[in-house]
Design a protein around this motif. Structure first.
Motif, mmCIF file in Angstrom:
data_model
loop_
_atom_site.group_PDB
_atom_site.id
_atom_site.type_symbol
_atom_site.label_atom_id
_atom_site.label_comp_id
_atom_site.label_asym_id
_atom_site.label_seq_id
_atom_site.Cartn_x
_atom_site.Cartn_y
_atom_site.Cartn_z
ATOM 1 N N ARG A 1 0.861 -1.189 0.000
ATOM 2 C CA ARG A 1 0.000 0.000 0.000
ATOM 3 C C ARG A 1 0.894 1.236 0.000
ATOM 4 O O ARG A 1 1.804 1.357 0.830
ATOM 5 C CB ARG A 1 -0.917 -0.025 1.215
ATOM 6 N N CYS A 2 0.625 2.137 -0.935
ATOM 7 C CA CYS A 2 1.501 3.298 -1.141
ATOM 8 C C CYS A 2 0.676 4.576 -1.002
ATOM 9 O O CYS A 2 -0.391 4.703 -1.610
ATOM 10 C CB CYS A 2 2.120 3.254 -2.533
ATOM 11 N N PHE A 3 1.175 5.523 -0.236
ATOM 12 C CA PHE A 3 0.470 6.763 0.053
ATOM 13 C C PHE A 3 1.327 7.947 -0.384
ATOM 14 O O PHE A 3 2.552 7.896 -0.361
ATOM 15 C CB PHE A 3 0.163 6.864 1.545
ATOM 16 N N GLY A 4 0.662 9.028 -0.785
ATOM 17 C CA GLY A 4 1.381 10.210 -1.253
ATOM 18 C C GLY A 4 1.955 10.032 -2.643
ATOM 19 O O GLY A 4 3.017 10.583 -2.972
ATOM 20 N N PHE B 1 12.950 0.470 -4.262
ATOM 21 C CA PHE B 1 13.130 0.477 -5.717
ATOM 22 C C PHE B 1 12.147 1.439 -6.382
ATOM 23 O O PHE B 1 12.522 2.241 -7.247
ATOM 24 C CB PHE B 1 12.948 -0.938 -6.272
ATOM 25 N N LEU B 2 10.880 1.382 -5.979
ATOM 26 C CA LEU B 2 9.871 2.264 -6.564
ATOM 27 C C LEU B 2 10.201 3.726 -6.276
ATOM 28 O O LEU B 2 10.135 4.582 -7.170
ATOM 29 C CB LEU B 2 8.485 1.926 -6.002
ATOM 30 N N LYS B 3 10.550 4.013 -5.061
ATOM 31 C CA LYS B 3 10.823 5.397 -4.654
ATOM 32 C C LYS B 3 12.017 5.980 -5.409
ATOM 33 O O LYS B 3 12.022 7.148 -5.802
ATOM 34 C CB LYS B 3 11.081 5.437 -3.154
ATOM 35 N N GLU B 4 13.015 5.157 -5.667
ATOM 36 C CA GLU B 4 14.242 5.631 -6.300
ATOM 37 C C GLU B 4 14.170 5.649 -7.826
ATOM 38 O O GLU B 4 14.927 6.385 -8.467
ATOM 39 C CB GLU B 4 15.413 4.742 -5.870
ATOM 40 N N ASN B 5 13.256 4.872 -8.426
ATOM 41 C CA ASN B 5 13.316 4.691 -9.871
ATOM 42 C C ASN B 5 12.043 4.994 -10.644
ATOM 43 O O ASN B 5 12.123 5.390 -11.816
ATOM 44 C CB ASN B 5 13.726 3.243 -10.188
ATOM 45 N N VAL B 6 10.884 4.816 -10.065
ATOM 46 C CA VAL B 6 9.643 4.908 -10.837
ATOM 47 C C VAL B 6 8.961 6.242 -10.576
ATOM 48 O O VAL B 6 8.638 6.562 -9.429
ATOM 49 C CB VAL B 6 8.692 3.740 -10.478
ATOM 50 N N PRO B 7 8.741 7.034 -11.631
ATOM 51 C CA PRO B 7 8.053 8.320 -11.450
ATOM 52 C C PRO B 7 6.694 8.143 -10.782
ATOM 53 O O PRO B 7 5.974 7.184 -11.040
ATOM 54 C CB PRO B 7 7.895 8.822 -12.892
ATOM 55 N N ASN C 1 7.619 10.940 -3.570
ATOM 56 C CA ASN C 1 7.247 11.448 -2.249
ATOM 57 C C ASN C 1 6.370 10.480 -1.455
ATOM 58 O O ASN C 1 5.722 10.867 -0.482
ATOM 59 C CB ASN C 1 6.518 12.787 -2.397
ATOM 60 N N ALA C 2 6.352 9.233 -1.877
ATOM 61 C CA ALA C 2 5.449 8.255 -1.272
ATOM 62 C C ALA C 2 6.024 7.661 0.013
ATOM 63 O O ALA C 2 7.236 7.659 0.238
ATOM 64 C CB ALA C 2 5.161 7.141 -2.270
ATOM 65 N N TYR C 3 5.114 7.142 0.845
ATOM 66 C CA TYR C 3 5.522 6.258 1.927
ATOM 67 C C TYR C 3 4.724 4.972 1.792
ATOM 68 O O TYR C 3 3.666 4.933 1.160
ATOM 69 C CB TYR C 3 5.360 6.905 3.301
ATOM 70 N N PHE C 4 5.243 3.898 2.383
ATOM 71 C CA PHE C 4 4.781 2.565 2.027
ATOM 72 C C PHE C 4 4.420 1.754 3.269
ATOM 73 O O PHE C 4 5.109 1.817 4.286
ATOM 74 C CB PHE C 4 5.883 1.823 1.258
ATOM 75 N N VAL C 5 3.320 0.969 3.142
ATOM 76 C CA VAL C 5 2.873 0.106 4.230
ATOM 77 C C VAL C 5 2.557 -1.274 3.656
ATOM 78 O O VAL C 5 1.578 -1.421 2.914
ATOM 79 C CB VAL C 5 1.628 0.674 4.938
ATOM 80 N N PRO C 6 3.357 -2.289 3.972
ATOM 81 C CA PRO C 6 3.005 -3.644 3.525
ATOM 82 C C PRO C 6 1.721 -4.117 4.199
ATOM 83 O O PRO C 6 1.450 -3.766 5.351
ATOM 84 C CB PRO C 6 4.194 -4.495 3.980
#
Length: 448
Positions: free
Chosen positions: A185-188, A288-294, A298-303
């Motif tokens: 789950r990705c927010f922001g 990986f998503l935060k560093e590479n995928v537009p 600015n997201a934060y992540f919750v498994p």
């Protein structure tokens, strides 16, 4: 705490059990629902789409409680309806997982279902081919719950197997099962940027009353352009890895791409190992998503807090749904609802997903017999553990079919309890008439 007596006992509070317990209680049956977790709603609480209500030809075949949940969610902003897609399915039905949990809880409470959370079934008492009680470990000790009718909505056929039902686990030849996964789950997020950068299909677009500009709510993609990074950092076990995105928000998104292979969801050590590995895997994926995928900058992540299991046991029922039943879109005299989601199989060795279409008019019937174990008289099985081949299970295991089966099982169990009959002897026409009165779509009943 004393033991419990009821008319209908439902084991498992995922989407199947929610529909089953609600339907049974609405039928006037005193109903108890046992759930091992501290919440109801199962996989839908992770935010996964409720696949699938509408056939590839655009005809809706899933109604009843399944549609009621979507309607209730739309009123509180937790769903956007059935949105045209045009890829491997005609349309998608995304939901907000936390709101699904809330609505499911309300639905059960309004129907006067008694829900016991943190309850694990540890055995059954059987006499003369009938279950006389289920033993459950609950806070405070072990208690017995006695019912007239039982519904196994555990996903793993735990109750039916404990009572003596025969079953198959995984592929009949190899024993291999589809991998387990965990939703990230990705927010922001900026969901339009994500779709623009990674989608391999035209996204399903929707609006909300609080966000009138169309935004992407479902699309699938591939990480092919980052294969070198994936190889170097061992993000995934294979290149060109597929990924599925869904949401009901413009700035939150769910990512379904993780996989751990070789897991037996009925083995506590195996499933625990998968939960650890998936949690670690999702942390690597989020970086990986935060560093590479537009769109993820600015997201934060919750498994998600639990692993999603696709395949374990399937009971040996009075009828087994065959590969051909799916590929020709077969209809049955004892139909209790229809399935229109294509066969969705994640390769047991690679985790890659493949889809196979349903034939004929894009839907096949669920025969009542496929939900009845051969040698246990007063239990009905609903959800992904019904009697089906491994291939057919790729379609029957999904959440819209599980909601359909759950509602039908709830009505059937209540009728069996009311009339004091065994499940194989239930008046199918009475069951079908009752289901149709409640808005369940059975297709065109056929005579064979």
């Amino acid at each position: 705490m004393n033991d419990f007596d009821c008319d209908v006992l439902v084991v498992g509070g995922g989407v199947t059990g929610v529909a089953a317990a609600t339907a049974a209680a609405r039928s006037g049956a005193k109903t108890i629902l046992l759930e091992s977790k501290t919440f109801v709603g199962g996989n839908a609480t992770t935010g996964l789409c409720l696949h699938n209500y509408i056939t590839k030809f655009g005809r809706q075949v899933v109604f009843g409680i399944a549609q009621e949940l979507v309607d209730r969610l739309k009123k509180i902003g937790g769903a956007v309806g059935h949105i045209p897609y045009g890829s491997f399915v005609h349309s998608v039905t995304p939901v907000d997982g936390e709101m699904f949990r809330i609505v499911s809880t309300e639905l059960l409470d309004e129907a006067n279902v008694t829900v016991l959370f943190g309850a694990n079934v540890i055995g059954t008492e059987v006499k003369g081919g009938k279950i006389t009680g289920v033993k459950a470990a609950v806070k405070g000790g072990i208690r017995e719950i006695r019912a007239k009718s039982y519904i196994d909505a555990s996903g793993d056929a735990d109750v039916a197997v404990s009572a003596g039902a025969n079953y198959t686990k995984g592929d009949r030849k190899t024993g291999k099962m589809q991998p387990v996964s965990m939703v990230l789950r990705c927010f922001g997020t900026n969901n339009q940027e994500i779709a623009d950068s990674i989608a391999v299909s035209t996204p399903a677009m929707a609006t909300r009353s609080d966000y009138p500009k169309p935004f992407p709510v479902y699309f699938n993609g591939a990480f092919s352009q980052w294969n070198d990074i994936i190889r170097e950092k061992k993000i995934f076990p294979n290149e060109d890895h597929k990924v599925f995105f869904n949401t009901v928000w413009p700035n939150h998104i769910n990512v379904n791409t993780s996989a751990v292979i070789g897991i037996d969801g009925t083995d506590p050590l195996s499933l625990s190992r998968a939960t650890v590995e998936l949690t670690k895997q999702l942390h690597r994926i989020s970086q990986f998503l935060k560093e590479n995928v537009p769109g993820f900058r600015n997201a934060y992540f919750v498994p998600s807090i639990f692993a999603g299991v696709r395949e374990t046991r399937r009971i040996e029922g009075l009828y087994e749904i065959s590969d051909e039943d799916v590929t020709v879109g077969r209809k049955f005299e004892d139909t209790i609802g229809q399935i229109c989601f294509p066969v969705d199989i994640h390769d047991p060795d690679t985790g890659q997903a493949s889809f196979y279409e349903i034939g004929d008019d894009g839907a096949f019937d669920i025969p009542y017999r496929a939900m009845i174990p051969k040698n246990v008289d007063n239990i009905i099985v609903a959800g992904r553990c019904i009697s089906a081949t491994s291939f057919a299970h790729g379609s029957t295991r999904n959440m819209a079919p599980c909601l359909v089966m759950g509602e039908s099982a709830g009505v059937a169990a209540a009728l069996a309890a009311e009339h004091n009959v065994n499940m194989p002897e239930l008046d199918i026409k009475k069951l079908q008439d009752t289901l149709e009165e409640r808005g369940v779509f059975l297709g065109k009943r056929v005579t064979q």
